[in-house]
Design an enzyme around this catalytic site. Structure first.
Site, PDB file in Angstrom:
ATOM      1  N   ARG A  97       0.807  -1.210   0.000  1.00 54.81           N
ATOM      2  CA  ARG A  97       0.000   0.000   0.000  1.00 54.81           C
ATOM      3  C   ARG A  97       0.843   1.265   0.000  1.00 54.81           C
ATOM      4  NH1 ARG A  97      -5.850  -0.806   1.931  1.00 54.81           N
ATOM      5  NH2 ARG A  97      -5.818   1.238   0.984  1.00 54.81           N
ATOM      6  N   ASP A 132     -13.544  11.798  11.518  1.00 55.85           N
ATOM      7  CA  ASP A 132     -12.685  10.702  11.090  1.00 55.85           C
ATOM      8  C   ASP A 132     -11.258  11.237  11.039  1.00 55.85           C
ATOM      9  OD1 ASP A 132     -13.404   7.799   9.675  1.00 55.85           O
ATOM     10  OD2 ASP A 132     -11.424   8.564   9.140  1.00 55.85           O
TER      11      ASP A 132
END
Length: 286
Positions: free
Chosen positions: A47, A157
């Protein structure tokens, strides 16, 4: 927020050593509370590959030298979090919680407070916005039946990427598959380009949600305490000690008599918290 296991190793790059991975995982745990066991090393390598290309870094060692520099610590943490996390959510996920709100907790709140002030709710770990918009629909439907009921919704978030998606309120049409046609008509607009099969949350709903970036590991305090907090399917990525510290913070932001909703795979068993169970995965502050 969930960690995604991506297959394969980042091709063309020398693998990071176990020592380098431990330094990175310790850093991520300290900064954002996420635990990354050694079994996640290949996922993290894969990633990070795109991020290394964007920064022009020759390999993981060069990236870590930048990350742990004064400049890197200031600039890169948000991007690193976006890279190692992905977000899985949907409208009306774990629907029993919304039934409990409509049938139990909201009527209890209304009988106590009437129309004296707005009902305040926090969607903690809101991901791409499906949860806070679902909550807005539930609260709007309740308000349509009880004149004078008002509410506010805050959503937070750690990822700036998912917050931007949430604020746009644009979703593939198939995300609404579990929703009744009546709710779709009332709260969503279809794209004028029929080929795109996209919908957008109606502007009157989008205006309600106050989106903010928040790292749960930071100290935080809001001007007004909450009547209900939703934090679902986030704490499973923290170790037990981090979970309990976070839940203690939630309790300080929750009014006595307020409710905390957690994910169905999460548990508060054995924790010393001022909460008692109201229903499975639903707790009332005492």
């Amino acid at each position: 927020m969930v960690l995604d296991v991506a297959p394969g190793r980042a091709s063309g790059l020398v693998s990071m050593s176990d020592k380098e991975f431990k330094r990175l995982s310790d850093f991520i745990h300290a900064e954002v509370g996420i635990k990354l066991p050694l079994s996640k090393k290949v996922m993290v390598e894969a990633r990070l590959q795109k991020r290394l290309r964007m920064l022009g870094k020759a390999g993981y060692r060069d990236y870590f030298e930048f990350l742990f520099s004064a400049e890197g610590l200031d600039e890169e943490l948000v991007h690193l979090i976006d890279v190692i996390t992905t977000n899985t959510t949907e409208f009306f996920r774990e629907p029993r919680h919304f039934e409990i709100m409509t049938e139990q907790t909201l009527p209890m709140w209304r009988s106590q407070h009437g129309t004296g002030r707005p009902f305040r709710l926090w969607s903690a770990g809101c991901s791409t916005g499906e949860e806070p918009y679902t909550l807005c629909i539930v609260l709007s439907e309740f308000a349509s039946r009880f004149a004078g009921f008002r509410f506010s919704v805050m959503a937070t978030d750690i990822s700036t990427r998912v917050l931007a998606m949430a604020q746009s309120g644009i979703y593939p049409e198939e995300r609404l598959a579990k929703m009744s046609m009546d709710l779709k008509r009332r709260y969503f607009l279809r794209s004028k380009d029929k080929a795109k099969r996209l919908v957008r949350v109606a502007p009157e709903l989008r205006r309600i949600v106050d989106y903010r970036r928040l790292n749960f590991m930071d100290s935080f305090a809001f001007p007004e305490l909450m009547d209900t907090i939703f934090c679902r399917n986030v704490m499973i990525y923290f170790d037990r000690a981090t979970q309990e510290r976070l839940l203690q913070k939630f309790c300080t932001q929750l009014l006595p008599g307020g409710f905390l909703f957690i994910g169905h795979s999460e548990s508060l068993t054995g924790m010393d918290l001022p909460l008692r169970q109201h229903a499975p995965t639903v707790y009332k502050k005492i």
